[in-house]
Design an enzyme around this catalytic site. Structure first.
Site, mmCIF file in Angstrom:
data_model
loop_
_atom_site.group_PDB
_atom_site.id
_atom_site.type_symbol
_atom_site.label_atom_id
_atom_site.label_comp_id
_atom_site.label_asym_id
_atom_site.label_seq_id
_atom_site.Cartn_x
_atom_site.Cartn_y
_atom_site.Cartn_z
ATOM 1 N N GLY A 224 0.073 8.865 10.081
ATOM 2 C CA GLY A 224 -0.237 9.036 8.454
ATOM 3 C C GLY A 224 0.388 10.412 7.763
ATOM 4 O O GLY A 224 1.655 10.457 7.855
ATOM 5 N N LYS B 109 2.624 4.066 18.547
ATOM 6 C CA LYS B 109 2.816 5.463 17.825
ATOM 7 C C LYS B 109 2.895 6.459 19.123
ATOM 8 O O LYS B 109 3.845 7.492 19.263
ATOM 9 C CB LYS B 109 1.660 6.001 17.007
ATOM 10 C CG LYS B 109 1.673 5.344 15.760
ATOM 11 C CD LYS B 109 0.096 5.406 15.156
ATOM 12 C CE LYS B 109 0.070 4.816 13.779
ATOM 13 N NZ LYS B 109 -1.233 4.703 13.521
ATOM 14 N N THR C 73 0.687 -1.178 -0.108
ATOM 15 C CA THR C 73 0.068 -0.121 -0.025
ATOM 16 C C THR C 73 0.897 1.276 0.099
ATOM 17 O O THR C 73 0.764 2.022 -0.895
ATOM 18 C CB THR C 73 -0.897 -0.034 1.157
ATOM 19 O OG1 THR C 73 -1.795 -1.140 1.265
ATOM 20 C CG2 THR C 73 -1.925 1.126 1.306
ATOM 21 N N GLY D 101 -6.977 -0.134 2.641
ATOM 22 C CA GLY D 101 -5.517 0.273 2.873
ATOM 23 C C GLY D 101 -5.148 0.838 4.165
ATOM 24 O O GLY D 101 -3.936 1.212 4.301
ATOM 25 N N VAL E 111 3.924 7.834 12.453
ATOM 26 C CA VAL E 111 2.723 8.367 13.235
ATOM 27 C C VAL E 111 1.973 9.174 12.561
ATOM 28 O O VAL E 111 2.180 10.153 11.858
ATOM 29 C CB VAL E 111 3.417 8.997 14.547
ATOM 30 C CG1 VAL E 111 2.396 9.475 15.620
ATOM 31 C CG2 VAL E 111 4.545 8.279 15.308
ATOM 32 N N ASP F 94 -1.199 -0.864 17.753
ATOM 33 C CA ASP F 94 -0.738 0.360 16.689
ATOM 34 C C ASP F 94 -0.420 1.539 17.235
ATOM 35 O O ASP F 94 0.269 2.186 17.070
ATOM 36 C CB ASP F 94 -1.526 0.134 15.412
ATOM 37 C CG ASP F 94 -1.018 1.156 14.489
ATOM 38 O OD1 ASP F 94 0.136 0.811 13.759
ATOM 39 O OD2 ASP F 94 -1.502 2.253 14.343
ATOM 40 N N GLU G 26 -3.234 -2.600 9.281
ATOM 41 C CA GLU G 26 -2.008 -3.134 9.261
ATOM 42 C C GLU G 26 -2.076 -4.475 8.592
ATOM 43 O O GLU G 26 -3.234 -5.245 8.623
ATOM 44 C CB GLU G 26 -1.578 -3.444 10.819
ATOM 45 C CG GLU G 26 -1.105 -2.075 11.538
ATOM 46 C CD GLU G 26 -0.313 -1.328 10.725
ATOM 47 O OE1 GLU G 26 0.930 -1.659 10.671
ATOM 48 O OE2 GLU G 26 -0.595 -0.027 10.206
ATOM 49 N N GLY H 34 -3.682 5.273 4.955
ATOM 50 C CA GLY H 34 -3.941 5.192 3.609
ATOM 51 C C GLY H 34 -2.653 5.326 2.870
ATOM 52 O O GLY H 34 -1.646 6.185 3.262
HETATM 53 P P1 NAP Z 1 1.586 -3.945 2.710
HETATM 54 O O1 NAP Z 1 0.661 -3.325 2.036
HETATM 55 O O2 NAP Z 1 1.373 -5.211 3.577
HETATM 56 O O3 NAP Z 1 3.003 -4.028 1.943
HETATM 57 C C1 NAP Z 1 4.206 -4.642 2.570
HETATM 58 C C2 NAP Z 1 5.091 -4.853 1.487
HETATM 59 O O4 NAP Z 1 6.271 -5.405 2.048
HETATM 60 C C3 NAP Z 1 4.606 -5.944 0.271
HETATM 61 O O5 NAP Z 1 5.091 -5.485 -0.849
HETATM 62 C C4 NAP Z 1 5.266 -7.187 0.497
HETATM 63 O O6 NAP Z 1 5.786 -7.865 -0.616
HETATM 64 C C5 NAP Z 1 6.564 -6.604 1.315
HETATM 65 N N1 NAP Z 1 7.041 -7.501 2.194
HETATM 66 C C6 NAP Z 1 6.575 -7.764 3.360
HETATM 67 N N2 NAP Z 1 7.426 -8.639 4.001
HETATM 68 C C7 NAP Z 1 8.480 -8.747 3.288
HETATM 69 C C8 NAP Z 1 9.660 -9.819 3.525
HETATM 70 N N3 NAP Z 1 9.816 -10.423 4.583
HETATM 71 N N4 NAP Z 1 10.566 -9.618 2.353
HETATM 72 C C9 NAP Z 1 10.351 -9.151 1.170
HETATM 73 N N5 NAP Z 1 9.144 -8.314 1.282
HETATM 74 C C10 NAP Z 1 8.319 -8.164 2.138
HETATM 75 O O7 NAP Z 1 1.822 -2.851 3.994
HETATM 76 P P2 NAP Z 1 1.722 -1.293 3.979
HETATM 77 O O8 NAP Z 1 0.257 -1.204 4.285
HETATM 78 O O9 NAP Z 1 2.351 -0.628 2.875
HETATM 79 O O10 NAP Z 1 2.737 -0.838 5.475
HETATM 80 C C11 NAP Z 1 4.047 -0.954 5.210
HETATM 81 C C12 NAP Z 1 4.870 -0.232 6.636
HETATM 82 O O11 NAP Z 1 4.108 1.016 6.572
HETATM 83 C C13 NAP Z 1 4.192 -1.024 7.764
HETATM 84 O O12 NAP Z 1 5.130 -0.952 8.779
HETATM 85 C C14 NAP Z 1 2.985 -0.137 8.255
HETATM 86 O O13 NAP Z 1 2.877 -0.242 9.716
HETATM 87 C C15 NAP Z 1 3.346 1.109 7.893
HETATM 88 N N6 NAP Z 1 2.258 2.140 7.547
HETATM 89 C C16 NAP Z 1 1.270 1.757 6.952
HETATM 90 C C17 NAP Z 1 0.279 2.658 6.828
HETATM 91 C C18 NAP Z 1 -0.990 2.520 6.017
HETATM 92 O O14 NAP Z 1 -1.928 3.573 5.819
HETATM 93 N N7 NAP Z 1 -1.354 1.163 5.476
HETATM 94 C C19 NAP Z 1 0.152 4.155 7.266
HETATM 95 C C20 NAP Z 1 1.369 4.353 8.056
HETATM 96 C C21 NAP Z 1 2.280 3.340 8.282
HETATM 97 P P3 NAP Z 1 4.416 -8.456 -1.476
HETATM 98 O O15 NAP Z 1 3.667 -7.017 -2.139
HETATM 99 O O16 NAP Z 1 5.127 -9.147 -2.536
HETATM 100 O O17 NAP Z 1 3.613 -9.115 -0.806
HETATM 101 N N1 HSE Z 2 -3.035 0.867 10.244
HETATM 102 C C1 HSE Z 2 -2.550 2.156 10.729
HETATM 103 C C2 HSE Z 2 -4.008 2.917 11.270
HETATM 104 C C3 HSE Z 2 -2.023 2.754 9.463
HETATM 105 O O1 HSE Z 2 -5.149 2.462 10.845
HETATM 106 O O2 HSE Z 2 -3.828 4.073 11.771
HETATM 107 C C4 HSE Z 2 -1.424 4.065 10.002
HETATM 108 O O3 HSE Z 2 -0.198 4.352 10.631
#
Ligand code: NAP
Ligand code: HSE
Length: 438
Positions: free
Chosen positions: A138, A209, A15, A191, A136, A205, A194, A307
């Site tokens: 977004g 933060k 994402t 999206g 923290v 989560d 987590e 997001g």
């Molecule tokens: P996600 O959609 O699950 O994406 C994770 C990515 O990492 C995917 O491309 C996955 O590969 C790859 N991956 C996971 N484990 C791996 C491994 N062991 N080796 C190689 N590649 C690996 O997660 P996300 O939502 O983007 O979140 C990523 C980070 O940002 C997390 O730490 C989350 O807490 C943080 N975050 C997320 C948001 C949010 O709104 N989503 C907001 C703030 C912070 P594949 O695609 O091939 O499966």
């Molecule tokens: N899963 C987290 C949330 C992503 O919903 O706030 C942003 O850190």
């Protein structure tokens, strides 16, 4: 000004990682212009688990790897962006990047809250920064606010809503009468959640933060085991309805507050907050953090807390800062411990009023049995209610709700342990804080 392109090793193209590629495609030229031509960024390596998976971000096949070592040690990679999540492989990637003196950008709050002490020590040892604005709230620039904008303030408190998924779920349960499960499925599809959504709904989560914010504000490492966390899993429509009737809304609230003796109160709990309070109007995936500084007074930071695009916005801002630091050798070194005797206030010593829901077997005298134990512990009752099911007014099992006057949480816990032993009580009581938000 002419500049070489700085290479990004993008670990994770899910994402957020996809959002980063799309943002650089969209606004890369703008960034170069805004930095006076000094910063030009391009993804030179990308790490995924499954290269065959379709994704919105287009990357040339020869840039993609499944081996993180190849990414970190590629000479074409100047900055490592960690967006895979988790605390194991992510730790190895960040540690290896720091040892290779490659600046790191991450959105991984679990990693920094659980293993930040080791990583920031490496950051200092190798004089290489870790940037973590996306970790923290977004798209809200709250990390830079605490690190830079409030550097001249003693921060009295920070409180707010810092998990978009929980806030989204509570909103959908309140406004659209969705079940918990249906609302969570929507948040996942959007999206926001987590990879392991348990972290969103069990409060951890948001706790990760809050630990990062408190660490920056108060200058000592915080052991996650020292803080009190409960999430929204136990919230039922009856609680939401009850809150509404009483003039409150239910929010998963983070409270971080420094007490006069220097102890830091830090807790995450579903809470009743007055409908008229500004945080009650924070809906959907939005987050808000109220910061109380001794000089600035109260400031409120509001925006999308999760997001793809909002989070990518924070990652890209950090990338530019990392690029600037490579070019000009300035910038942050992340968390710098400076307080030797920092102390977390035990949750038992924190006081508020409470809403407590009991699952009881109805029979004459149950209210009196519970009330007696509360009175024995000198806990005042401000109201009690047993919602009656109009379809079944003689139901044997029902929810019984008590509103309690302010008392220390430890005192309440002791009383509840005793109440739980009553044979009319069927499960662990559910406790919400009633916050005055003063
Ligand atoms: P996600 O959609 O699950 O994406 C994770 C990515 O990492 C995917 O491309 C996955 O590969 C790859 N991956 C996971 N484990 C791996 C491994 N062991 N080796 C190689 N590649 C690996 O997660 P996300 O939502 O983007 O979140 C990523 C980070 O940002 C997390 O730490 C989350 O807490 C943080 N975050 C997320 C948001 C949010 O709104 N989503 C907001 C703030 C912070 P594949 O695609 O091939 O499966
Ligand atoms: N899963 C987290 C949330 C992503 O919903 O706030 C942003 O850190």
């Amino acid at each position: 000004m002419q500049c070489d392109t700085l290479g990004i090793g993008l670990a994770g193209v899910g994402t957020v990682g996809s959002g980063v590629v799309l943002a650089l495609d969209r606004n890369g030229e703008l960034i170069t212009d805004r930095t006076g031509g000094s910063v030009r960024l391009a993804v030179t390596k990308a790490l995924v688990r499954d290269p065959a998976k379709p994704r919105p971000a287009k990357l040339a096949a020869d840039l993609v790897t499944t081996d993180w070592r190849e990414l970190v040690h590629d000479p074409a990679v100047d900055i490592v962006v960690e967006l895979i999540g988790g605390t194991t492989d992510a730790f190895e990637i960040v540690a290896a990047a720091l040892r290779a003196k490659k600046p790191v950008v991450t959105g991984n709050k679990a990693l920094l809250a659980e293993r930040g002490v080791e990583l920031f020590a490496l950051s200092r040892e190798f004089d290489t920064p870790i940037h973590f604005e996306a970790a923290v709230a977004g798209g809200i620039p709250i990390i830079k606010t605490v690190q830079d904008s409030f550097i001249g303030n003693r921060i009295h408190s920070m409180s707010g809503i810092i998990n978009g998924t929980s806030n989204y779920i509570l909103g959908r349960m309140t406004d659209a009468a969705l079940t918990f499960e249906a609302a969570l499925a929507e948040a996942q599809a959007l999206g926001y959640a987590e990879a392991d959504p348990a972290l969103d709904v069990n409060g951890w989560d948001a706790a990760h933060k809050a630990i990062l914010l408190a660490t920056l504000a108060y200058g000592f490492p915080i052991d996650p085991a020292a803080i009190h966390v409960s999430g929204i899993e136990q919230v039922r429509p009856t609680d939401i309805h009850f809150a509404k009737t009483l003039g409150y809304v239910v929010k998963l609230l983070a409270v971080i507050r420094e007490h006069a003796d220097g102890a830091v109160e830090l807790r995450l709990q579903p809470s009743f907050i007055p409908k008229s309070h500004i945080l009650a109007s924070v809906h959907g995936v939005f987050n808000a953090v109220a910061v109380q500084g001794d000089a600035a007074g109260e400031s409120l930071f509001y925006g999308r807390g999760a997001g793809q695009d909002p989070t990518a916005s924070s990652v890209v801002a950090d990338l530019v800062e990392a690029a600037r630091s490579l070019r000009q050798a300035t910038g942050h070194r992340g968390f710098l411990p400076y307080r030797e005797n920092g102390r977390i206030l035990p949750v038992a010593e924190t006081s508020t009023a409470y809403y407590v829901r009991f699952d009881v077997t109805d029979r004459p005298g149950v209210i009196a049995e519970v009330a007696k134990i509360l009175a024995d512990h000198r806990i005042g009752i401000s109201g009690t209610h047993s919602p009656v099911n109009p379809d079944n007014p003689d139901a044997e099992f029902l929810d019984m709700v008590f509103l309690l006057h302010t008392c220390p949480f430890g005192k309440l816990q002791t009383a509840l342990e005793e109440i739980e032993k009553l044979d009319c009580i069927n499960s662990q009581p559910v406790v919400f804080r009633i916050e005055t938000m003063g």
